[in-house]
Design an enzyme around this catalytic site. Structure first.
Site, mmCIF file in Angstrom:
data_model
loop_
_atom_site.group_PDB
_atom_site.id
_atom_site.type_symbol
_atom_site.label_atom_id
_atom_site.label_comp_id
_atom_site.label_asym_id
_atom_site.label_seq_id
_atom_site.Cartn_x
_atom_site.Cartn_y
_atom_site.Cartn_z
ATOM 1 N N HIS A 65 40.523 48.756 44.076
ATOM 2 C CA HIS A 65 39.763 48.832 42.823
ATOM 3 C C HIS A 65 38.331 48.369 43.043
ATOM 4 C CE1 HIS A 65 40.911 44.611 43.197
ATOM 5 N NE2 HIS A 65 39.902 44.330 42.392
ATOM 6 N N ARG B 242 50.170 32.851 48.151
ATOM 7 C CA ARG B 242 48.769 32.992 48.580
ATOM 8 C C ARG B 242 47.882 32.575 47.419
ATOM 9 N NH1 ARG B 242 44.707 36.925 47.704
ATOM 10 N NH2 ARG B 242 43.749 37.929 49.519
HETATM 11 O O1 LIG Z 1 42.650 37.853 45.953
HETATM 12 C C1 LIG Z 1 41.926 38.652 46.545
HETATM 13 O O2 LIG Z 1 41.727 38.594 47.768
HETATM 14 C C2 LIG Z 1 41.244 39.766 45.773
HETATM 15 C C3 LIG Z 1 41.585 39.826 44.322
HETATM 16 C C4 LIG Z 1 40.769 40.825 43.577
HETATM 17 O O3 LIG Z 1 40.170 41.689 44.130
HETATM 18 C C5 LIG Z 1 40.655 40.754 42.106
HETATM 19 O O4 LIG Z 1 41.365 39.961 41.473
HETATM 20 O O5 LIG Z 1 39.818 41.494 41.553
HETATM 21 FE FE LIG Z 2 38.706 42.588 42.809
#
Ligand SMILES: O=C(O)CCC(=O)C(=O)O
Ligand SMILES: [Fe+3]
Length: 657
Positions: free
Chosen positions: A537, A617
């Site tokens: 995204h 994570r």
């Molecule tokens: O947690 C990540 O490494 C990316 C999360 C992300 O892209 C988002 O929440 O928009």
């Molecule tokens: Fe993101």
């Protein structure tokens, strides 16, 4: 005679006429309103600029022996001059006109009414121009965009010319200069660009003087603290003038000003005035000292024309502007260090001005490549390419960066295969990461930020999150440790400042949303799943099924930059990836404690997270904006809550000791 109406009165009559479908009345009132608005602002600016030159009646140097009499002598003389000047030119007008209506004028809203009225009275060209003018300040307006399409298709006019009815002389001259330049009519280009430059400084001067307007005080404080507070908002407003003036066709053009010197140096060279050319080149380098093209040009001048380039100074206009901004910037930073800018800054020029446009998208002003044309020499290569104009305002951000203990950059655009991306390490110590994870375990709520959906992206993982404000509130309720919540605030601020400085942003970067998040694999999830933990995204638009980035609601279109600070590595899977829409991976980043990945939030940085197949994570996720309107006030509120707590705690300790 009759007392002329103020622009808010004229505006209101215009809207009244509009409501009763009196189109000629609408046009009459609104055209007058716009003219009056311009008159009002330019008179105000003129008075303030004129009154800069007041002189004291005292002997030279006499007042300087008393502590602050010299300063206040000037203040009072300016006040007297302004009172007289305003009385003369703006006599009957009230001291303050509705901020809301003023904002409408700044955002070209009157043109949306005019558009309709011109259309109804069969003035197609004007109607289309009014629509265009409105759109320049409100590019996302759905209705006006469809009107515009209609005019283009159905106006019945061949070569319908749509004019920016609010175009200012520095912009008009700039575009005419570019035309002449494209035609290789050098002396005409010089005239236009010199004119544009002069007008730029004039508009900038007006903009700056409009910053001297009223200011909402909570209360009057010490004389100097009150003055200092007011000046803080004035200098902040003045520094924003650069953004407001450097606009072409409605968009912020970061190198508007320096590029004029760039065009001029080339044109002067062409007409056989290498002296002036070098002066312009040196002026350009004052703003963008690292520019490669111009550095090469300087070498060319040195070796091919025999000019001793080192003996050249920037032009006076450039020097004056540059040093003023530099000093103002350091005053502002100093003020920032001990007082917060009031959120209700009231000035004649609203802070939101051009907010739609500054988004940080620096447009190519002109990619007009001028080929080598002087006897095959390796000459002046091309006109200006878009550049950040960060050097001026961010000078000492480098300190900020070097003060960031041992933060080290580990991957740049090159290794990451894209633009406006970076990875840096050592943002947090192991202890700090552990503290934040503890905070997340104690305070994060499943589905937070996703309307309570615990599994917003994949059924194989549970997602939980905690905002800064919730962290502070939970600390108040004793559910999490206050020091952990404070660390959450501090580390996110550290990241914000780093990102602001790393990408050399010309204006302040604000938080738009901050979220401490964990994704945890379901214990029985298959090891060989091929879905993602977070699908590919972009952070400020939604991708339609063809992968087009649609910058409309429900996307968070105001987000300009994003950053993730990772907190652990004891899980399986979960790599962060930059990827194309078709899922080809451009670069992949392995999370670990203290690692920060940051990037601009648009379609140039599609990204996602690979499946977390085992374990949990956690990351501190931050989205930033350049638009003050979307500043996440939660940080201030959270800090207040925590400070009060700390205060209470100290108080209690003192009592019980
Ligand atoms: O947690 C990540 O490494 C990316 C999360 C992300 O892209 C988002 O929440 O928009
Ligand atoms: Fe993101």
């Amino acid at each position: 005679g009759e007392i002329p109406k103020t622009y808010d009165e004229l505006y209101n009559s215009g809207i009244e006429a509009y409501t009763s479908e009196d189109w000629y009345g609408t046009i009459d009132s609104l055209e007058k309103a716009i003219a009056e608005f311009k008159f009002y602002r330019s008179s105000l600016a003129t008075c303030r600029l004129r009154c800069n030159n007041v002189t004291s009646q005292f002997e030279d140097g006499y007042l300087e022996q008393f502590d602050d009499l010299f300063f206040f002598d000037r203040v009072l003389r300016k006040a007297e001059c302004l009172t007289r000047c305003k009385d003369k030119y703006l006599g009957h007008r009230p001291e303050r006109i509705s901020q809301e209506i003023t904002n409408d004028f700044v955002l070209n809203v009157p043109y949306s009414y005019l558009q309709m009225a011109y259309y109804k009275t069969d003035q197609m060209e004007k109607a289309a121009s009014a629509a265009y003018t409105f759109l320049l300040a409100n590019p996302d307006d759905v209705m006006m965009n469809s009107n515009m399409d209609w005019y283009q298709a159905n106006s019945g006019i061949e070569n319908l010319v749509m004019e920016d009815m609010e175009a200012k002389p520095h912009q008009i001259n700039y575009m005419q200069g570019q035309d002449a330049y494209g035609q290789e009519d050098w002396s005409e280009a010089i005239d236009y660009f010199e004119q544009s430059l002069e007008e730029f400084y004039k508009v900038d001067g007006e903009c700056r003087s409009l910053c001297e307007g009223p200011h909402e005080y909570e209360e009057f404080q010490d004389l100097y603290i009150s003055i200092g507070t007011h000046y803080h908002s004035v200098v902040n407003c003045r520094l924003n003038c650069f953004q407001k003036t450097s606009v072409l066709e409605g968009k912020f053009a970061g190198d508007f000003l320096p590029s004029i010197y760039h065009y001029l140096q080339y044109a002067y060279f062409q007409v056989g005035e290498p002296d002036k050319a070098v002066q312009c080149a040196v002026s350009y380098l004052l703003f963008l000292p690292e520019d490669e093209v111009m550095t090469k040009n300087m070498e060319f001048y040195e070796t091919q024309t025999g000019i001793n380039v080192d003996s050249y100074q920037p032009r006076d206009d450039a020097k004056l502007y540059h040093s003023r901004v530099t000093v103002e910037d350091s005053l502002k930073k100093f003020a920032d260090s001990f007082m917060t800018l009031p959120s209700n800054v009231v000035a004649d020029t609203p802070v939101e001005e051009f907010s739609e446009k500054k988004k940080g998208d620096i447009d190519d002003i002109d990619a007009n490549n001028i080929e080598d044309d002087v006897e095959g020499e390796d000459v002046i290569i091309e006109t200006s390419k878009a550049k950040y104009f960060g050097e001026i305002q961010n000078d000492d951000d480098d300190d900020v960066r070097s003060n960031m203990d041992n933060v080290t950059i580990v991957m740049t655009e090159k290794e990451l295969n894209g633009t406006l991306r970076m990875v840096a390490d050592l943002f947090a110590s192991q202890m700090q990461c552990d503290q934040l994870i503890e905070l997340a375990l104690a305070g994060a709520v499943e589905g937070d930020g996703y309307s309570g959906k615990a599994k917003p992206h994949t059924t194989f993982e549970t997602f939980s999150g905690l905002t800064v404000l919730n962290a502070a509130e939970k600390a108040r309720e004793g559910l999490v440790k206050a020091e952990d919540a404070l660390l959450y605030l501090d580390l996110s601020e550290k990241a914000r400042r780093y990102v602001e400085s790393y990408f050399k942003l010309p204006t302040r970067l604000f938080f738009s949303y901050t979220h401490l998040v964990c994704r945890e694999a379901e214990p029985d999830a298959p090891q060989d799943r091929d879905d993602l933990s977070h699908p590919i995204h972009a952070d400020n638009c939604w991708l339609d099924d063809k992968g087009n980035c649609i910058k409309k609601s429900p996307a968070y279109v105001w987000r300009d930059y994003s950053a993730l600070m990772y907190l652990n590595e004891d899980f399986e899977g979960g790599e962060f990836i930059f990827a194309r829409f078709n899922k080809t991976v451009e670069a992949s980043v392995q999370p670990k404690c203290g690692r920060l990945v940051s990037f601009s939030a648009g379609e140039e940085n599609l990204h996602g997270v690979k499946a977390v197949t085992k374990g949990r994570r956690c990351a501190l996720a931050m989205w930033y904006t350049l638009d003050t309107k979307y500043d996440e006030k939660a940080h201030i509120e959270a800090r207040e809550i925590l400070e009060n707590l700390q205060h209470d705690e100290l108080y209690l300790r003192r009592i019980y000791q």
